[in-house]
Design a protein around this motif. Structure first.
Motif, short mmCIF file in Angstrom:
data_model
loop_
_atom_site.label_atom_id
_atom_site.label_comp_id
_atom_site.label_asym_id
_atom_site.label_seq_id
_atom_site.Cartn_x
_atom_site.Cartn_y
_atom_site.Cartn_z
N VAL A 1 6.41 13.37 -6.05
CA VAL A 1 6.05 11.94 -6.13
C VAL A 1 4.93 11.64 -5.13
O VAL A 1 3.94 10.96 -5.45
N LEU A 2 5.08 12.16 -3.92
CA LEU A 2 4.05 11.98 -2.90
C LEU A 2 2.76 12.68 -3.30
O LEU A 2 1.66 12.18 -3.03
N ALA A 3 2.88 13.82 -3.97
CA ALA A 3 1.69 14.53 -4.44
C ALA A 3 0.97 13.74 -5.53
O ALA A 3 -0.27 13.71 -5.57
N LEU A 4 1.74 13.08 -6.40
CA LEU A 4 1.12 12.23 -7.43
C LEU A 4 0.34 11.09 -6.80
O LEU A 4 -0.78 10.77 -7.22
N ILE A 5 0.93 10.46 -5.77
CA ILE A 5 0.23 9.38 -5.06
C ILE A 5 -1.05 9.92 -4.42
O ILE A 5 -2.11 9.28 -4.49
N ALA A 6 -0.96 11.11 -3.81
CA ALA A 6 -2.14 11.70 -3.17
C ALA A 6 -3.23 11.98 -4.19
O ALA A 6 -4.41 11.77 -3.92
N GLY A 7 -2.85 12.47 -5.37
CA GLY A 7 -3.85 12.76 -6.39
C GLY A 7 -4.53 11.51 -6.92
O GLY A 7 -5.75 11.48 -7.10
N VAL A 8 -3.73 10.46 -7.16
CA VAL A 8 -4.29 9.22 -7.70
C VAL A 8 -5.22 8.55 -6.69
O VAL A 8 -6.33 8.13 -7.02
N THR A 9 -4.77 8.45 -5.45
CA THR A 9 -5.60 7.78 -4.44
C THR A 9 -6.83 8.59 -4.08
O THR A 9 -7.80 8.04 -3.56
N ASN A 10 -6.80 9.90 -4.36
CA ASN A 10 -7.95 10.75 -4.04
C ASN A 10 -9.19 10.37 -4.85
O ASN A 10 -10.31 10.77 -4.52
N ILE A 11 -8.99 9.58 -5.91
CA ILE A 11 -10.13 9.11 -6.70
C ILE A 11 -11.06 8.26 -5.85
O ILE A 11 -12.28 8.23 -6.08
N ILE A 12 -10.51 7.57 -4.84
CA ILE A 12 -11.34 6.78 -3.93
C ILE A 12 -12.03 7.73 -2.96
O ILE A 12 -11.36 8.46 -2.23
N PRO A 13 -13.36 7.78 -2.94
CA PRO A 13 -14.04 8.74 -2.07
C PRO A 13 -13.72 8.52 -0.59
O PRO A 13 -13.73 7.39 -0.10
N TYR A 14 -13.43 9.62 0.12
CA TYR A 14 -13.28 9.66 1.58
C TYR A 14 -12.08 8.86 2.09
O TYR A 14 -11.32 9.34 2.92
N LEU A 15 -11.90 7.63 1.66
CA LEU A 15 -10.75 6.85 2.09
C LEU A 15 -9.48 7.27 1.35
O LEU A 15 -8.37 7.12 1.87
N GLY A 16 -9.63 7.82 0.15
CA GLY A 16 -8.49 8.21 -0.67
C GLY A 16 -7.52 9.17 -0.01
O GLY A 16 -6.30 8.96 -0.06
N PRO A 17 -8.02 10.26 0.64
CA PRO A 17 -7.08 11.17 1.31
C PRO A 17 -6.23 10.50 2.38
O PRO A 17 -5.05 10.85 2.56
N VAL A 18 -6.78 9.52 3.09
CA VAL A 18 -6.01 8.79 4.10
C VAL A 18 -4.92 7.96 3.43
O VAL A 18 -3.75 7.97 3.86
N LEU A 19 -5.28 7.26 2.37
CA LEU A 19 -4.30 6.45 1.64
C LEU A 19 -3.21 7.33 1.05
O LEU A 19 -2.03 6.97 1.04
N GLY A 20 -3.61 8.49 0.53
CA GLY A 20 -2.63 9.38 -0.09
C GLY A 20 -1.67 9.99 0.91
O GLY A 20 -0.51 10.27 0.58
N ALA A 21 -2.13 10.21 2.13
CA ALA A 21 -1.27 10.83 3.15
C ALA A 21 -0.31 9.83 3.79
O ALA A 21 0.75 10.22 4.30
N LEU A 22 -0.65 8.55 3.79
CA LEU A 22 0.16 7.55 4.49
C LEU A 22 1.62 7.52 4.04
O LEU A 22 2.52 7.54 4.89
N PRO A 23 1.93 7.46 2.73
CA PRO A 23 3.35 7.39 2.35
C PRO A 23 4.14 8.59 2.85
O PRO A 23 5.28 8.45 3.29
N ALA A 24 3.54 9.80 2.78
CA ALA A 24 4.24 10.99 3.24
C ALA A 24 4.45 10.97 4.75
O ALA A 24 5.50 11.38 5.25
N LEU A 25 3.45 10.49 5.47
CA LEU A 25 3.56 10.45 6.93
C LEU A 25 4.51 9.35 7.41
O LEU A 25 5.08 9.44 8.51
#
Length: 204
Positions: A99-123
């Motif tokens: 589930v967290l990986a799905l969030i990371a993949g979807v938010t990764n569409i946003i350049p550069y900021l996406g990885p930060v958004l994707g990592a937040l729920p897991a962290l």
């Protein structure tokens, strides 16, 4: 840790809310474009004077092809990042890994900021759940590895080459888009830059 919790509580909700809104809007916009795209194009072409019709059709076709390739590249990039995060999170024993990986993949569409958004729920899980506190650094390492692979391998191959723009140019246009229009500007900066390049080449 308390400062980290305070920062997360202040910023995470807004960032995740923006990402969720765009994640929900994207399928709707895609459906409308697929359903009525040809009609919109016909009405657009009907407004073009005959003397400019051929050139306009040629430029419009090349722009649409560039945008289609960009979307496919971003979907492939998001899939690769999601799979890397899913495998890594499952390997370190993180709860809700896919589930967290799905969030990371979807938010990764946003350049550069996406990885930060994707990592937040897991962290946030180890930050707010003391029983999972030992997972903080392994989870952070998983996202760092995924981001490095994305930034130095996936992004230059599947995005920069597809839109035929130098990676430094992509970074510059994303920064300009972010400073001007925020998250929306980051999402639209690369497609607009690719379209501008097509128009510039045809005019030249």
């Amino acid at each position: 840790v308390n400062s980290s919790k305070g920062w997360a509580a202040t910023h995470a909700a807004k960032w995740m809310g923006d990402a969720l809104v765009w994640a929900l809007l994207a399928p709707f916009v895609a459906f409308v474009l697929l359903k009525d795209g040809r009609l919109v194009l016909r009405r657009y072409y009907a407004l073009i004077p005959n003397r400019y019709f051929e050139e306009t059709v040629m430029v419009s076709t090349k722009i649409l092809e560039a945008l289609a390739l960009y979307v496919r590249a971003k979907i492939l990039e998001a899939t690769v990042v999601g799979v890397i995060c899913g495998v890594g999170l499952a390997a370190v024993g993180a709860p809700y890994a896919w589930v967290l990986a799905l969030i990371a993949g979807v938010t990764n569409i946003i350049p550069y900021l996406g990885p930060v958004l994707g990592a937040l729920p897991a962290l946030l899980i180890p930050l707010f759940d003391p029983s999972q506190a030992d997972l903080l650094w392994p989870i952070l390492l998983v996202f760092l590895v995924a981001n490095v692979i994305d930034s130095f391998m996936v992004f230059p191959v599947f995005v920069a080459q597809v839109v035929d723009l130098h990676p430094l140019v992509l970074i510059a246009v994303v920064m300009v888009g972010q400073s001007t229009f925020g998250v929306v500007g980051m999402l639209l900066s690369v497609p607009l830059a690719a379209s501008a390049k097509v128009v510039g080449q045809e005019l030249y």
